[in-house]
Each structure stands twice: as structure tokens, then as C-alpha cells.
Write a protein that holds these residues in place. Structure first.
Motif, PDB file in Angstrom:
ATOM      1  N   PHE A  31       0.830  -1.213   0.000  1.00  0.00           N
ATOM      2  CA  PHE A  31       0.000   0.000   0.000  1.00  0.00           C
ATOM      3  C   PHE A  31       0.865   1.265   0.000  1.00  0.00           C
ATOM      4  O   PHE A  31       0.377   2.347   0.282  1.00  0.00           O
ATOM      5  CB  PHE A  31      -0.928  -0.028   1.228  1.00  0.00           C
ATOM      6  N   ASP A  32       2.142   1.097  -0.326  1.00  0.00           N
ATOM      7  CA  ASP A  32       3.100   2.225  -0.372  1.00  0.00           C
ATOM      8  C   ASP A  32       3.081   3.041   0.914  1.00  0.00           C
ATOM      9  O   ASP A  32       3.088   4.276   0.870  1.00  0.00           O
ATOM     10  CB  ASP A  32       2.794   3.147  -1.573  1.00  0.00           C
ATOM     11  N   LEU A  33       3.019   2.347   2.046  1.00  0.00           N
ATOM     12  CA  LEU A  33       2.966   3.054   3.327  1.00  0.00           C
ATOM     13  C   LEU A  33       4.343   3.040   3.989  1.00  0.00           C
ATOM     14  O   LEU A  33       5.110   2.078   3.823  1.00  0.00           O
ATOM     15  CB  LEU A  33       1.944   2.383   4.258  1.00  0.00           C
ATOM     16  N   PRO A  34       4.654   4.089   4.771  1.00  0.00           N
ATOM     17  CA  PRO A  34       5.953   4.128   5.455  1.00  0.00           C
ATOM     18  C   PRO A  34       5.980   3.183   6.655  1.00  0.00           C
ATOM     19  O   PRO A  34       4.944   2.659   7.065  1.00  0.00           O
ATOM     20  CB  PRO A  34       6.045   5.591   5.935  1.00  0.00           C
ATOM     21  N   HIS A  35       7.177   3.016   7.244  1.00  0.00           N
ATOM     22  CA  HIS A  35       7.330   2.134   8.417  1.00  0.00           C
ATOM     23  C   HIS A  35       6.319   2.509   9.496  1.00  0.00           C
ATOM     24  O   HIS A  35       5.993   3.683   9.681  1.00  0.00           O
ATOM     25  CB  HIS A  35       8.753   2.235   8.963  1.00  0.00           C
ATOM     26  N   PHE A  36       5.816   1.508  10.204  1.00  0.00           N
ATOM     27  CA  PHE A  36       4.776   1.730  11.208  1.00  0.00           C
ATOM     28  C   PHE A  36       5.367   1.549  12.601  1.00  0.00           C
ATOM     29  O   PHE A  36       5.804   0.452  12.969  1.00  0.00           O
ATOM     30  CB  PHE A  36       3.641   0.728  10.954  1.00  0.00           C
ATOM     31  N   GLU A  37       5.401   2.644  13.363  1.00  0.00           N
ATOM     32  CA  GLU A  37       5.942   2.618  14.736  1.00  0.00           C
ATOM     33  C   GLU A  37       4.795   2.438  15.725  1.00  0.00           C
ATOM     34  O   GLU A  37       3.796   3.150  15.632  1.00  0.00           O
ATOM     35  CB  GLU A  37       6.583   3.965  15.097  1.00  0.00           C
ATOM     36  N   VAL A  38       4.965   1.519  16.682  1.00  0.00           N
ATOM     37  CA  VAL A  38       3.966   1.387  17.746  1.00  0.00           C
ATOM     38  C   VAL A  38       4.663   1.466  19.107  1.00  0.00           C
ATOM     39  O   VAL A  38       5.679   0.807  19.333  1.00  0.00           O
ATOM     40  CB  VAL A  38       3.199   0.050  17.646  1.00  0.00           C
ATOM     41  N   GLU A  39       4.119   2.303  19.962  1.00  0.00           N
ATOM     42  CA  GLU A  39       4.577   2.363  21.362  1.00  0.00           C
ATOM     43  C   GLU A  39       3.480   1.781  22.241  1.00  0.00           C
ATOM     44  O   GLU A  39       2.299   1.868  21.877  1.00  0.00           O
ATOM     45  CB  GLU A  39       4.762   3.812  21.795  1.00  0.00           C
ATOM     46  N   TYR A  40       3.860   1.245  23.378  1.00  0.00           N
ATOM     47  CA  TYR A  40       2.867   0.664  24.279  1.00  0.00           C
ATOM     48  C   TYR A  40       2.825   1.454  25.586  1.00  0.00           C
ATOM     49  O   TYR A  40       3.855   1.590  26.257  1.00  0.00           O
ATOM     50  CB  TYR A  40       3.197  -0.815  24.518  1.00  0.00           C
ATOM     51  N   ALA A  41       1.661   2.010  25.886  1.00  0.00           N
ATOM     52  CA  ALA A  41       1.469   2.776  27.131  1.00  0.00           C
ATOM     53  C   ALA A  41       0.136   2.326  27.726  1.00  0.00           C
ATOM     54  O   ALA A  41      -0.892   2.992  27.561  1.00  0.00           O
ATOM     55  CB  ALA A  41       1.457   4.266  26.829  1.00  0.00           C
ATOM     56  N   PRO A  42       0.136   1.141  28.373  1.00  0.00           N
ATOM     57  CA  PRO A  42      -1.148   0.585  28.852  1.00  0.00           C
ATOM     58  C   PRO A  42      -1.911   1.551  29.758  1.00  0.00           C
ATOM     59  O   PRO A  42      -1.336   2.138  30.671  1.00  0.00           O
ATOM     60  CB  PRO A  42      -0.730  -0.677  29.613  1.00  0.00           C
ATOM     61  N   ASP A  43      -3.188   1.694  29.443  1.00  0.00           N
ATOM     62  CA  ASP A  43      -4.094   2.498  30.270  1.00  0.00           C
ATOM     63  C   ASP A  43      -4.623   1.564  31.363  1.00  0.00           C
ATOM     64  O   ASP A  43      -5.162   0.493  31.056  1.00  0.00           O
ATOM     65  CB  ASP A  43      -5.231   3.017  29.370  1.00  0.00           C
ATOM     66  N   PRO A  44      -4.446   1.918  32.650  1.00  0.00           N
ATOM     67  CA  PRO A  44      -4.775   0.971  33.735  1.00  0.00           C
ATOM     68  C   PRO A  44      -6.205   0.446  33.661  1.00  0.00           C
ATOM     69  O   PRO A  44      -6.437  -0.737  33.924  1.00  0.00           O
ATOM     70  CB  PRO A  44      -4.557   1.790  35.006  1.00  0.00           C
ATOM     71  N   VAL A  45      -7.183   1.301  33.306  1.00  0.00           N
ATOM     72  CA  VAL A  45      -8.580   0.847  33.308  1.00  0.00           C
ATOM     73  C   VAL A  45      -8.804  -0.180  32.195  1.00  0.00           C
ATOM     74  O   VAL A  45      -9.325  -1.286  32.432  1.00  0.00           O
ATOM     75  CB  VAL A  45      -9.541   2.053  33.143  1.00  0.00           C
ATOM     76  N   ARG A  46      -8.393   0.171  30.993  1.00  0.00           N
ATOM     77  CA  ARG A  46      -8.652  -0.757  29.882  1.00  0.00           C
ATOM     78  C   ARG A  46      -7.776  -2.011  29.971  1.00  0.00           C
ATOM     79  O   ARG A  46      -8.212  -3.107  29.622  1.00  0.00           O
ATOM     80  CB  ARG A  46      -8.490  -0.035  28.539  1.00  0.00           C
ATOM     81  N   GLN A  47      -6.557  -1.863  30.502  1.00  0.00           N
ATOM     82  CA  GLN A  47      -5.718  -3.056  30.674  1.00  0.00           C
ATOM     83  C   GLN A  47      -6.356  -4.011  31.681  1.00  0.00           C
ATOM     84  O   GLN A  47      -6.372  -5.235  31.477  1.00  0.00           O
ATOM     85  CB  GLN A  47      -4.306  -2.650  31.133  1.00  0.00           C
ATOM     86  N   ALA A  48      -6.925  -3.442  32.764  1.00  0.00           N
ATOM     87  CA  ALA A  48      -7.567  -4.305  33.778  1.00  0.00           C
ATOM     88  C   ALA A  48      -8.786  -5.016  33.183  1.00  0.00           C
ATOM     89  O   ALA A  48      -9.017  -6.200  33.456  1.00  0.00           O
ATOM     90  CB  ALA A  48      -7.982  -3.465  34.991  1.00  0.00           C
ATOM     91  N   ILE A  49      -9.549  -4.305  32.356  1.00  0.00           N
ATOM     92  CA  ILE A  49     -10.706  -4.965  31.713  1.00  0.00           C
ATOM     93  C   ILE A  49     -10.211  -6.121  30.837  1.00  0.00           C
ATOM     94  O   ILE A  49     -10.699  -7.251  30.923  1.00  0.00           O
ATOM     95  CB  ILE A  49     -11.521  -3.949  30.864  1.00  0.00           C
ATOM     96  N   ALA A  50      -9.208  -5.830  30.003  1.00  0.00           N
ATOM     97  CA  ALA A  50      -8.691  -6.862  29.087  1.00  0.00           C
ATOM     98  C   ALA A  50      -8.125  -8.050  29.863  1.00  0.00           C
ATOM     99  O   ALA A  50      -8.313  -9.210  29.470  1.00  0.00           O
ATOM    100  CB  ALA A  50      -7.620  -6.253  28.176  1.00  0.00           C
TER     101      ALA A  50
END
Ligand code: AKB
Length: 328
Positions: free
Chosen positions: A262-281
Motif C-alpha cells: 500500500f506504499d505506506l511508510p514504516h509503522f511505529e507502535v509504542e505501548y502505554a497501557p491504560d490501567p482501566v482498559r488493561q484491567a478490563i482486558a
């Protein structure tokens, strides 16, 4: 051909189900409703639309009577992250709107689709391949409303013979309407960021595995469940549904693998867990056993991560190659 009413038609599932039901039954047969007005280019605006709040019992009943509605797809609800922030509102909205829909269905002899969720499970459910019949002790308000909703639907079926059906939807991934306020929303946000060529900060940890399903499979499952003979359904309003158990890291890796198409540039992902949503998951299983759905109404998902990623990036970048993957 039934005349159909959809609540929450502007939401993630409602948008796609409105299209699918109009294709199936005819545009004029499907009344889309929501508490917001659709923009002119929204699928709900392609046919009959009415402003309607599921909490307005009288408005719902009179609409169903006046329009001769025979099937209600009740999709309006607060999702897990918002429900955790506003528990009293979530209980009121999710439960009272369901009661209104069930009462209307009872009064007007409508069939109902009322979705449940993997949020019914809790920390003492087996984490891998959560069974159909297992402990349902959720630790989120959204999960509490989904367990109570399943039981309420059972009660209306037993007490009044209302034909109400439902699926325990996993996290749903789609390219059209965004999800709003769920724990699995990160997956959709990740595809959008990659398609814009932007980095993404993920609110769950990289290795949080949850069950996910691509929207075309979810829509097909919904319609297949509604089509199935009632007598073949052992769990009419609460079928486990599985597609693929995915972590944020796995989705990011597959996106990176297909960027070049799709001619897209490199995809950077950082992880910063949100305590509420991480606890639900962390309270939800990492995978789901959907053997009962496979047996009772022949459910099979069609999409895996590779095919879904091709279609998501194709749709979001308007790329002409569609979802067809050659030698990736
Ligand atoms: C959410 O994350 O709240 C929903 C769900 C799993 O029901 N997508």
C-alpha cells in the motif's frame, strides 16, 4: 420478508448491519434509528431513518406499531471502557433499553437480536478457549450488563415466548464506522494510524491476547444466527463466537508485513497501557471456544489476520488491489 428496525444504527456494528439488512430485505424495509442524525453520506441515510432513543419506551413501541416492524436489532449500548467510567449510566442505558426492546417485542410479536459480548467472562473463566458453559463473573460494569442481559433475554423467551437471539461478540474490527469506547478499539485505531502513515500509541500491553473478529464475519454470523431454526439453538441469545486470538504486537507485525503493498511508510507502535482498559482486558479470556455455534448453526469464520489486514489497509488507503494478497 420481515420489516426491520435497528437501534444504534450509526455505531460500529449498526452501520454495517444496516447495509447488509437493506441489501437482503430491500432499502425501504429497514428502518435505521439512533440518537444522532446521520451525515448525508452515512449508510443509515441511504434509506428510512428516525431519531429514536432506546430509553424512550413509548416512542419505540409506537414506531414499531406504526411501521409494522417484525424484527428488532438492538445495537445501542455503552461499551466497556465508557461503562467503567460511567457505571450507573451504563447499567441504566444498557438494561433499560433492552427491557424496552423486549417489552415491545412481546407486545408486537417481533423477533429480536440483542448482542452479548466476551465481556460476560471474568478472571475465573478459563483464559484459553473459554467454554460456552462456564463461570460468568465479570469484573467490569459492561460485563455485568451483558450477563444480566443474557439472563433477561432467557426470561422473556421462557415467560412470553419472545424469539430473542444473540452472540457473544469478540472485539470487532472494521474499516467503516469506528468503535466507540471499547477495550478492543485499539485494533481499529492501529489500522487507521498505519493507513495515515502515522505512529500509534497502544493503550494495551503488546502481549495482551484477546479474541477478535473481522466485521464481515460478524455480520454473516448475525444473519446466520437469525436464519437458524429456533429448535436447533441450544443457547439462542448467548453463543460464543471466535475469529482469531490476537495481541497488539501480532496485529502490528502483520500490518508491517503488508505495508509495501500500500506504499505506506514504516509503522511505529509504542505501548502505554491504560490501567482501566488493561484491567478490563486482563479479566477477559485470551481465546474463545465456539464449538457450540459451529455445531448448532454451522458457524465458520472466513477471515484470518493476513486476509483481514489486507482488506483493512486496502479500504483505509482506498488501494485498488483490494484484499487479494499475492506473495506477501
Ligand atoms: C469492547 O471492547 O467493549 C467491545 C466488546 C468486546 O464487547 N468491543
Amino acid at each position: 420478508m420481515p420489516r426491520v428496525l435497528i437501534t444504534g444504527a450509526l455505531g460500529q456494528v449498526g452501520t454495517e448491519l444496516t447495509l447488509a439488512l437493506r441489501e437482503r430485505y430491500g432499502v425501504s424495509e429497514v428502518l435505521a434509528t439512533d440518537i444522532r442524525t446521520p451525515s448525508p453520506d452515512h449508510p443509515a441515510a441511504s434509506g428510512p431513518f428516525k431519531l429514536l432513543d432506546g430509553l424512550d419506551a413509548a416512542g419505540l413501541l409506537s414506531t414499531v406499531q406504526e411501521q409494522g416492524i417484525q424484527e428488532i436489532y438492538h445495537l445501542a449500548a455503552l461499551l466497556s471502557a465508557v461503562a467503567e467510567a460511567k457505571p450507573a449510566l451504563a447499567w441504566h442505558l444498557n438494561m433499560q433499553s433492552l427491557i424496552n426492546v423486549l417489552d415491545t417485542a412481546h407486545a408486537c410479536q417481533c423477533r429480536v437480536f440483542a448482542p452479548s459480548s466476551i465481556a460476560v467472562f471474568g478472571p475465573d473463566t478459563p483464559r484459553n478457549l473459554a467454554p460456552q458453559l462456564t463461570s460468568l463473573r465479570p469484573t467490569s460494569m459492561y460485563g455485568v450488563t451483558k450477563v444480566a442481559g443474557e439472563l433477561l433475554c432467557d426470561d422473556y423467551a421462557r415467560r412470553y415466548g419472545v424469539d430473542v437471539r444473540g452472540l457473544r461478540y469478540p472485539g470487532l474490527i472494521s474499516a467503516s464506522a469506528p468503535p466507540g469506547g471499547g477495550t478492543t478499539d485499539y485494533s481499529v485505531q492501529m489500522y487507521h494510524a498505519a493507513a495515515r502513515g502515522e505512529p500509534y500509541t497502544c493503550f494495551l500491553s503488546s502481549n495482551t491476547a484477546l479474541e477478535m473478529l473481522f466485521m464481515p464475519d460478524a455480520v454473516r454470523a448475525t444473519l446466520d444466527l437469525m436464519d437458524a431454526p429456533r429448535e436447533s439453538l441450544r443457547y439462542p441469545n448467548a453463543y460464543n463466537l471466535a475469529g482469531m486470538s490476537l495481541t497488539p504486537a501480532a496485529i502490528a507485525a502483520e500490518i508491517r508485513r503488508q505495508l509495501h503493498r500500500f506504499d505506506l511508510p514504516h509503522f511505529e507502535v509504542e505501548y502505554a497501557p491504560d490501567p482501566v482498559r488493561q484491567a478490563i482486558a486482563d479479566g477477559w479470556p485470551s481465546s474463545i471456544d465456539d464449538a457450540a455455534a459451529r455445531q448448532d448453526w454451522h458457524w465458520r469464520p472466513a477471515y484470518d489476520l493476513r486476509r483481514m489486514t489486507g482488506e483493512m489497509l486496502s479500504a483505509l488507503t482506498h488501494h485498488p488491489t483490494g484484499g487479494i494478497i499475492h506473495g506477501t
